[in-house]
Design a protein around this motif. Structure first.
Motif, PDB file in Angstrom:
ATOM      1  N   GLY A   1       0.842  -1.193   0.000  1.00  0.00           N
ATOM      2  CA  GLY A   1       0.000   0.000   0.000  1.00  0.00           C
ATOM      3  C   GLY A   1       0.870   1.232   0.000  1.00  0.00           C
ATOM      4  N   MET A   2       0.315   2.315  -0.537  1.00  0.00           N
ATOM      5  CA  MET A   2       1.019   3.599  -0.560  1.00  0.00           C
ATOM      6  C   MET A   2       0.066   4.639  -0.001  1.00  0.00           C
ATOM      7  SD  MET A   2       4.038   3.104  -1.824  1.00  0.00           S
ATOM      8  CE  MET A   2       4.648   4.691  -2.344  1.00  0.00           C
ATOM      9  N   PRO A   3       0.591   5.796   0.402  1.00  0.00           N
ATOM     10  CA  PRO A   3      -0.313   6.834   0.901  1.00  0.00           C
ATOM     11  C   PRO A   3      -1.244   7.307  -0.205  1.00  0.00           C
ATOM     12  CG  PRO A   3       2.001   7.545   1.027  1.00  0.00           C
ATOM     13  CD  PRO A   3       2.001   6.202   0.418  1.00  0.00           C
ATOM     14  N   PRO A   4      -2.494   7.590   0.106  1.00  0.00           N
ATOM     15  CA  PRO A   4      -3.395   8.090  -0.935  1.00  0.00           C
ATOM     16  C   PRO A   4      -2.890   9.429  -1.469  1.00  0.00           C
ATOM     17  CG  PRO A   4      -4.510   7.887   1.194  1.00  0.00           C
ATOM     18  CD  PRO A   4      -3.100   7.531   1.420  1.00  0.00           C
ATOM     19  N   ARG A   5      -3.113   9.648  -2.750  1.00  0.00           N
ATOM     20  CA  ARG A   5      -2.656  10.909  -3.354  1.00  0.00           C
ATOM     21  C   ARG A   5      -3.528  12.055  -2.821  1.00  0.00           C
ATOM     22  NH1 ARG A   5      -0.519  11.732  -8.881  1.00  0.00           N
ATOM     23  NH2 ARG A   5      -0.530   9.477  -9.017  1.00  0.00           N
ATOM     24  N   PRO A   6      -2.930  13.135  -2.282  1.00  0.00           N
ATOM     25  CA  PRO A   6      -3.761  14.217  -1.746  1.00  0.00           C
ATOM     26  C   PRO A   6      -4.471  14.979  -2.867  1.00  0.00           C
ATOM     27  CG  PRO A   6      -1.414  14.741  -1.517  1.00  0.00           C
ATOM     28  CD  PRO A   6      -1.494  13.405  -2.164  1.00  0.00           C
ATOM     29  N   ALA A   7      -5.626  15.515  -2.554  1.00  0.00           N
ATOM     30  CA  ALA A   7      -6.339  16.348  -3.533  1.00  0.00           C
ATOM     31  C   ALA A   7      -5.525  17.624  -3.751  1.00  0.00           C
ATOM     32  CB  ALA A   7      -7.715  16.685  -2.995  1.00  0.00           C
ATOM     33  N   PRO A   8      -5.715  18.333  -4.896  1.00  0.00           N
ATOM     34  CA  PRO A   8      -4.930  19.543  -5.147  1.00  0.00           C
ATOM     35  C   PRO A   8      -5.060  20.513  -3.975  1.00  0.00           C
ATOM     36  CG  PRO A   8      -6.224  18.987  -7.072  1.00  0.00           C
ATOM     37  CD  PRO A   8      -6.644  18.052  -5.991  1.00  0.00           C
ATOM     38  N   GLY A   9      -3.916  20.966  -3.506  1.00  0.00           N
ATOM     39  CA  GLY A   9      -3.916  21.948  -2.423  1.00  0.00           C
ATOM     40  C   GLY A   9      -4.039  21.339  -1.053  1.00  0.00           C
ATOM     41  N   GLN A  10      -4.310  20.026  -0.986  1.00  0.00           N
ATOM     42  CA  GLN A  10      -4.486  19.410   0.331  1.00  0.00           C
ATOM     43  C   GLN A  10      -3.135  18.980   0.894  1.00  0.00           C
ATOM     44  OE1 GLN A  10      -6.530  15.708   0.135  1.00  0.00           O
ATOM     45  NE2 GLN A  10      -6.568  15.437   2.350  1.00  0.00           N
TER      46      GLN A  10
END
Ligand code: SF4
Ligand code: SF4
Ligand code: SF4
Ligand code: SF4
Ligand code: FES
Lengths: 188, 586
Positions: free
Chosen positions: B75-84
């Motif tokens: 597993g990898m960290p979820p990709r953050p939403a833009p600006g998050q």
């Protein structure tokens, strides 16, 4: 757990002088002796008595026909109805045998043999009957249904060497056993 | 003082701390750890003690990822939403988003903030599935299969198999008992198509003769038409084959592996000093396999060296001391009688008429005592016999003596074999009248003629085998073979390594060092004070600088580098190049 204290029984005078019990016992024994002389011992028939008491006169008389199917006598190698040596010298019995009675020299089946596809069989197979404890582990572990404990129990010899069953002797004792799984027949 | 080191460290995230060292943070089975960038998942897991079951992966070979046994969940960290901003827990790690599909551990590398699960329902289901497929067409050969007991397929069947087959169709039949080379037997039904053998022959042995034909369940390992698997490294394929598809003809049906005892030792057939394991049952050697040592032989060894042990219990083995009687025939005698008469015969010659010819196959301890022997006799004529062959550009060195470097060090002589020629001519001219020959056959290996030897007034031979020199010797003292003794040798690259005793010496054979010690004592008339081989090594350590502060036990199973000779082992160079190119893990 609760501790239960037991009280020794209080003996009466008659019991303290144990002479009475001795006489009782003597009479009982005498009764058996007389019955035995008259050939009328209890259970003599079931126990294959030779006539005197319940004793079987071994070795003139044998218990053989009474041996149960699960009797564990001398371990031996078997061939099947096709005349194939079933042992493939996997040496599992040699490994499991608790007193290390088995010694196998594995060998290759020559390519011109009708059973060449089995590839392997023992060149020599020895069971030291001085060591064997008739435990049946070899029979249980064998993946090829090749070794069985037979009903032979009179394994005697004058020398240590006589007590060493070699491959020839083991197949002699083992004989043919039918109705086994023949996994080498069609699958290969 | 706001930026003390500890204050900055507190501000830094684990990923930055790791990156400074070229490492990444990985969570394996719930525990965060750091690994060098580029480490394979399977190696990372292995290094923390969770072994991922695998078949096709081998650290010294490329990883094609074709067996699928090593599947793990990552597993990898979820990709953050833009600006998050990425979320982090109190230790600075991002949460792991577990992937629903597994990945193979052998061909994937670790990444920053990666999570790995080597167990769990998904992983266990994968392993069970792979095992069931592998066993669908597998024959029920274990009772006659030489691999049984060291078979990965058996082991993983126990761990991840079903116990009962659900497969009701006929199994695919493939060629069995195929002769694909002089030393290797192939059973295609047992092959699980891992391709290790193919890759080994291609990448390490440089002789790509193996390959697959057909497809799907009919895939068949085979040798190139018109070719044989006859490389001198072919038996390594039997070692790395995870199943019993490739087995050794020499070891075939000799003994079950579960009866065998393993003794770590070294090979004595050339200067490389390949690390080996000697497999014995009782007093019989059944096989020799390479033992991993990344400074010497990696995981491999040549067939010619591996099979060179049958002489140890062969026909020609000497087993009791012999002395020539008046009519010139050898008669069995006892050690004490042989030593006493040999010593008095030696003493009847002037020191200058005596020469000692030792062997580059002797251990440091034996060579050390041999020098003491020559010194006690008072002779300068001391040499070893050079033994050269062709180097094979992988492991076999041109110098076929396993301990030339040791002889140089222990004798403090940069050319330990230089006096052989002068001794040979002095024997021819009659100047040297007595020879003590240790572990060498002068006629076959040292260029002596039988006439030379018949001129001698005294010939004492210590050897393991009957040979032309021994048959001319007045005294023949039987000694221990390499698998029957302890000792140390120094290989061509300067690594001190240990021999270990795997079997007891045959008959009345004695350890060479004991025989030499006793001969010295018989000559000097002293009582010996060396009781153990450790005592001999101790005097070496006291007298020879390179051995300082060492003991036999300190050498360890992987050896100790004691000098730099600049010698390069080609196979290791190749391996390092492949590693540098990122092809293998090493
Ligand atoms: S019966 Fe038991 S002791 Fe006898 S040979 Fe078999 S395994 Fe060994
Ligand atoms: S008797 Fe059975 S267990 Fe023993 S070696 Fe033969 S096949 Fe194996
Ligand atoms: S390869 Fe392994 S599982 Fe297959 S027959 Fe041989 S020992 Fe048994
Ligand atoms: S023979 Fe062995 S090493 Fe080669 S592919 Fe088959 S299983 Fe793998
Ligand atoms: S070991 Fe990873 S796929 Fe074979």
């Amino acid at each position: 757990m609760a501790v239960v204290k037991l009280q020794r029984p209080q003996l009466k005078l008659g019991e303290k002088i144990y002479f009475g019990a001795l006489v009782k016992g003597f009479i009982l024994t005498l009764g058996h002796a007389i019955r035995s002389l008259r050939g009328k011992s209890v259970g003599a028939k079931d126990l294959e008595s030779s006539g005197l008491g319940v004793t079987m006169q071994f070795p003139e008389q044998r218990w053989d026909s009474h041996l149960p199917d699960y009797y564990r006598g001398a371990p031996a190698l078997v061939t099947d109805e096709q005349g194939r040596e079933r042992c493939v010298s996997c040496q599992l019995c040699e490994f499991i045998c608790p007193p290390k009675a088995i010694r196998i020299t594995p060998g290759e089946i020559p390519s011109d043999d009708p059973w060449a596809k089995v590839e392997k069989r023992p060149k020599e197979f020895e069971i030291d009957m001085i060591r064997c404890i008739y435990c049946g582990m070899c029979e249980e572990v064998c993946p090829e249904q090749a070794i069985y404990l037979r009903k032979d129990y009179l394994i005697t010899g004058l020398k240590r060497a006589d007590m060493l069953h070699d491959k020839k002797k083991l197949y002699e004792i083992g004989g043919v056993r039918t109705g086994l799984v023949n996994k080498w027949n069609e699958l290969k | 003082m706001s930026d003390t080191p500890s204050a900055t460290a507190e501000l830094k995230l684990p990923k930055d701390l790791a990156a400074e060292k070229g490492m990444v943070n990985v969570q394996i089975d719930g525990v965060w750890r750091q690994f060098t960038k580029g480490t394979r998942i399977i190696e990372a897991c292995r290094s923390v003690g969770s072994i991922v079951p695998h078949y096709c992966y081998h650290p010294k070979l490329t990883a094609p990822g074709n067996c699928r046994m090593c599947l793990v969940q990552t597993g990898m960290p979820p990709r953050p939403a833009p600006g998050q901003e990425p979320q982090r827990d109190e230790n600075g790690y991002e949460p792991i988003g577990w992937m629903p599909r597994p990945v193979i551990a052998c061909a994937n590398t670790v990444a920053e903030n990666m999570g790995i699960r080597t167990s769990g329902e998904l992983v266990e289901k994968c392993r069970e599935g792979v095992m069931e497929f592998l066993l669908i067409n597998h024959p029920l050969d274990c009772p006659i299969c030489d691999q049984a007991g060291e078979c990965r397929l058996q082991e993983h069947s126990v761990g991840h198999g079903r116990g009962v087959s659900r497969f009701i169709d006929m199994k695919v039949k493939k060629p069995k008992n195929v002769d694909i080379g002089p030393r290797i037997r192939l059973d295609d039904e047992r092959c699980i198509m891992c391709s290790r053998c193919i890759r080994f022959m291609d990448e390490v042995a440089g002789d790509p003769v193996l390959g697959f034909t057909q497809r799907g369940t009919h895939t068949t390992l085979t040798v190139h038409p018109g070719r044989l698997l006859d490389s001198n490294y072919s038996l390594n394929t039997a070692d790395i084959c995870p199943v019993g598809a490739l087995t050794s003809n020499d070891f075939r049906f000799q003994m079950r592996v579960w009866f065998l005892k393993e003794t770590p030792s070294i090979d004595v057939n050339c200067g490389t000093g390949t690390n080996i394991t000697i497999w014995t049952r009782g007093n019989k050697i059944h096989r020799i396999t390479p033992r991993q040592n990344d400074e010497v032989n990696s995981c491999w060894m040549p067939d010619s060296h591996r099979l060179n042990f049958h002489y140890i219990d062969g026909e020609n083995r000497l087993s009791q001391p012999l002395a020539k009687n008046a009519s010139g025939l050898h008669e069995p005698t006892t050690w004490s009688a042989a030593l006493a008469s040999a010593a008095s015969a030696i003493k009847s010659f002037a020191p200058d008429q005596i020469a000692v010819i030792a062997s580059g196959r002797m251990t440091n301890e034996e060579l050390f005592l041999t020098r003491a022997l020559a010194k006690n006799i008072g002779t300068q004529h001391l040499t070893i016999v050079p033994r050269t062959g062709e180097a094979d550009h992988l492991l076999i060195a041109a110098d076929r003596n396993p301990n030339t470097t040791g002889a140089k060090l222990v004798w403090e002589n940069s050319a330990p074999s230089s006096k052989l020629d002068s001794i040979r001519s002095a024997v021819g001219s009659g100047d040297i009248k007595a020879l003590i020959v240790l572990g060498e056959d002068l006629v076959t290996d040292a260029g002596f003629s039988s006439e030379d030897l018949s001129k001698l007034g005294l010939l004492v031979q210590l050897h393991t085998l009957a040979n032309p020199t021994a048959s001319r010797a007045h005294f023949v003292l039987p000694t221990a073979a390499f698998a029957e003794k302890r000792g140390s040798m120094v290989n061509l690259s300067g690594r001190l390594q240990r021999l270990n005793r795997a079997v007891e010496p045959t008959g009345q054979c004695r350890d060479d060092w004991e025989a030499i010690r006793d001969l010295i004592c018989a000559i000097t008339g002293d009582k010996h004070e060396i009781h153990h081989i450790e005592d001999v090594f101790k005097s070496i350590a006291e007298n020879i600088p390179a051995f300082q502060n060492l003991t036999l036990s300190k050498i360890g199973h992987q050896g100790t580098q004691i000098t730099e000779t600049g010698h390069k082992i080609t196979l290791l160079e190749n391996e390092r190049a492949r590693k540098a190119a990122g092809l293998v893990n090493g």
